[in-house]
Motif scaffolding. Structure first.
Motif, PDB file in Angstrom:
ATOM      1  N   LEU A 168       0.816  -1.177  -0.097  1.00 38.77           N
ATOM      2  CA  LEU A 168      -0.137  -0.103  -0.123  1.00 38.77           C
ATOM      3  C   LEU A 168       0.899   1.371  -0.083  1.00 38.77           C
ATOM      4  CD1 LEU A 168      -2.713   1.167   0.021  1.00 38.77           C
ATOM      5  CD2 LEU A 168      -2.922   1.089   2.391  1.00 38.77           C
ATOM      6  N   PRO A 169       1.963   1.371   0.878  1.00 35.02           N
ATOM      7  CA  PRO A 169       2.661   2.675   0.765  1.00 35.02           C
ATOM      8  C   PRO A 169       3.272   2.785  -0.463  1.00 35.02           C
ATOM      9  CG  PRO A 169       3.370   1.706   2.761  1.00 35.02           C
ATOM     10  CD  PRO A 169       2.199   0.473   1.886  1.00 35.02           C
ATOM     11  N   PHE A 170       3.848   1.868  -1.238  1.00 35.99           N
ATOM     12  CA  PHE A 170       4.224   2.147  -2.869  1.00 35.99           C
ATOM     13  C   PHE A 170       3.185   2.671  -3.423  1.00 35.99           C
ATOM     14  CE2 PHE A 170       5.400   0.059  -6.707  1.00 35.99           C
ATOM     15  CZ  PHE A 170       6.676   0.890  -6.900  1.00 35.99           C
ATOM     16  N   ALA A 171       2.155   1.634  -3.574  1.00 30.76           N
ATOM     17  CA  ALA A 171       0.897   2.094  -4.412  1.00 30.76           C
ATOM     18  C   ALA A 171       0.369   3.629  -4.126  1.00 30.76           C
ATOM     19  CB  ALA A 171      -0.016   1.144  -4.313  1.00 30.76           C
ATOM     20  N   LEU A 172       0.904   4.065  -2.979  1.00 27.75           N
ATOM     21  CA  LEU A 172       0.225   5.567  -2.754  1.00 27.75           C
ATOM     22  C   LEU A 172       1.641   6.441  -2.869  1.00 27.75           C
ATOM     23  CD1 LEU A 172      -1.937   4.884   0.409  1.00 27.75           C
ATOM     24  CD2 LEU A 172      -2.768   5.482  -1.803  1.00 27.75           C
ATOM     25  N   GLY A 173       2.538   5.918  -3.487  1.00 29.94           N
ATOM     26  CA  GLY A 173       3.814   6.743  -3.439  1.00 29.94           C
ATOM     27  C   GLY A 173       4.617   7.276  -2.776  1.00 29.94           C
ATOM     28  N   VAL A 174       4.489   6.528  -1.679  1.00 31.27           N
ATOM     29  CA  VAL A 174       5.220   6.995  -0.399  1.00 31.27           C
ATOM     30  C   VAL A 174       6.510   6.077  -0.488  1.00 31.27           C
ATOM     31  CG1 VAL A 174       5.421   6.765   2.111  1.00 31.27           C
ATOM     32  CG2 VAL A 174       3.147   7.099   1.138  1.00 31.27           C
TER      33      VAL A 174
ATOM     34  N   GLN B 288      10.257   6.924   1.166  1.00 31.22           N
ATOM     35  CA  GLN B 288      11.060   7.485   1.926  1.00 31.22           C
ATOM     36  C   GLN B 288      10.712   9.055   2.183  1.00 31.22           C
ATOM     37  OE1 GLN B 288      13.677   5.966   3.170  1.00 31.22           O
ATOM     38  NE2 GLN B 288      13.100   4.152   2.201  1.00 31.22           N
ATOM     39  N   LYS B 289       9.416   9.310   1.935  1.00 31.65           N
ATOM     40  CA  LYS B 289       8.841  10.700   2.204  1.00 31.65           C
ATOM     41  C   LYS B 289       8.436  10.745   3.629  1.00 31.65           C
ATOM     42  CE  LYS B 289       7.599  11.427  -2.578  1.00 31.65           C
ATOM     43  NZ  LYS B 289       6.318  11.546  -3.428  1.00 31.65           N
ATOM     44  N   PRO B 290       8.237  12.026   4.379  1.00 31.98           N
ATOM     45  CA  PRO B 290       7.910  12.065   5.484  1.00 31.98           C
ATOM     46  C   PRO B 290       6.402  11.972   5.735  1.00 31.98           C
ATOM     47  CG  PRO B 290       8.678  14.119   4.781  1.00 31.98           C
ATOM     48  CD  PRO B 290       8.800  13.196   3.809  1.00 31.98           C
ATOM     49  N   VAL B 291       5.733  11.876   4.534  1.00 28.61           N
ATOM     50  CA  VAL B 291       4.165  11.822   4.413  1.00 28.61           C
ATOM     51  C   VAL B 291       3.699  10.510   4.488  1.00 28.61           C
ATOM     52  CG1 VAL B 291       2.160  12.771   3.287  1.00 28.61           C
ATOM     53  CG2 VAL B 291       4.131  14.098   3.436  1.00 28.61           C
ATOM     54  N   ILE B 292       3.025   9.993   5.123  1.00 30.93           N
ATOM     55  CA  ILE B 292       2.455   8.824   5.478  1.00 30.93           C
ATOM     56  C   ILE B 292       1.015   8.715   5.711  1.00 30.93           C
ATOM     57  CG2 ILE B 292       2.577   6.498   6.599  1.00 30.93           C
ATOM     58  CD1 ILE B 292       5.371   6.878   7.195  1.00 30.93           C
ATOM     59  N   PRO B 293       0.230   8.106   4.858  1.00 35.02           N
ATOM     60  CA  PRO B 293      -1.238   8.221   4.942  1.00 35.02           C
ATOM     61  C   PRO B 293      -1.475   7.755   6.482  1.00 35.02           C
ATOM     62  CG  PRO B 293      -0.711   7.141   3.082  1.00 35.02           C
ATOM     63  CD  PRO B 293       0.773   7.211   4.006  1.00 35.02           C
ATOM     64  N   GLU B 294      -2.811   8.294   6.913  1.00 39.71           N
ATOM     65  CA  GLU B 294      -3.306   7.880   8.135  1.00 39.71           C
ATOM     66  C   GLU B 294      -3.863   6.161   7.972  1.00 39.71           C
ATOM     67  OE1 GLU B 294      -3.877   9.243  11.065  1.00 39.71           O
ATOM     68  OE2 GLU B 294      -2.501  10.639  10.575  1.00 39.71           O
TER      69      GLU B 294
END
Length: 186
Positions: free
Chosen positions: A36-42, A44-50
């Motif tokens: 899921l993080p990869f699919a959402l474009g996360v 190494q960014k400090p923005v992680i979805p809730e």
């Protein structure tokens, strides 16, 4: 795999053996939770979805309260775990997980002795003598819920009713996050 109440943001959750049939039947795309993080474009960014919120089933919450928690009285309820993962000496196959965490049980009990609360033991597969040691140190304020580890909907209901969890990082900690709660991770 219904852990909690249905959530409108999730179409469905599948067990591994259901995935191929579901894709074929519904011409669906399946995303593994770990991707899921990869699919959402996360990346190494400090923005992680809730996290997607989970809500425990009301009938299981009622069962947990009536059976276990209410009879203990009004003191705070703290869940405990002291080990997670598979120890290096228990790994048998190449590629077995190396995720293993443990805090010395004696040290944990030293820190908790004397606190005015009840302790709910969630340790998966406790070693012989560990529950006896906990009971001897923390007394009648100990509730053994180790069997909840094999029933995630009930574990979710139990966790939703506790004041906090003190322990190593494990599945219960992630369930707490989905419940919007925090823990003291050792």
């Amino acid at each position: 795999l219904p852990l909690g109440q249905p959530d409108s943001t999730i179409d469905c959750l599948l067990e591994e053996e259901q995935i191929d049939e579901f894709i074929e039947e519904h011409h669906a795309r399946v995303l593994l939770v770990g991707d899921l993080p990869f699919a959402l474009g996360v990346d190494q960014k400090p923005v992680i979805p809730e996290p997607i919120p989970l809500v425990a089933r009301p009938e299981l919450i009622q069962e947990v309260r009536e059976t276990w928690l209410d009879p203990l009285g009004p003191r705070p309820k703290i869940a405990l775990t002291w080990r997670a993962g598979t120890a290096m000496n228990k790994l048998t196959e190449p590629g077995d997980s190396l995720l293993y965490k443990e805090v010395p049980l004696e040290a944990l009990l030293n820190a908790l002795e004397g606190l005015p609360c009840d302790f709910v033991i969630l340790q998966r597969d406790p070693q012989p003598g560990e529950l006896d040691l906990v009971a001897s140190r923390l007394g009648e304020r100990v509730l053994d819920c180790t069997d909840y580890s094999d029933d995630l909907p009930r574990m979710l209901a139990l966790l939703s009713q506790l004041d906090t969890v003190v322990g190593v990082n494990n599945t219960n900690i992630y369930l707490l996050v989905f419940l919007g709660k925090t823990a003291d991770v050792l």
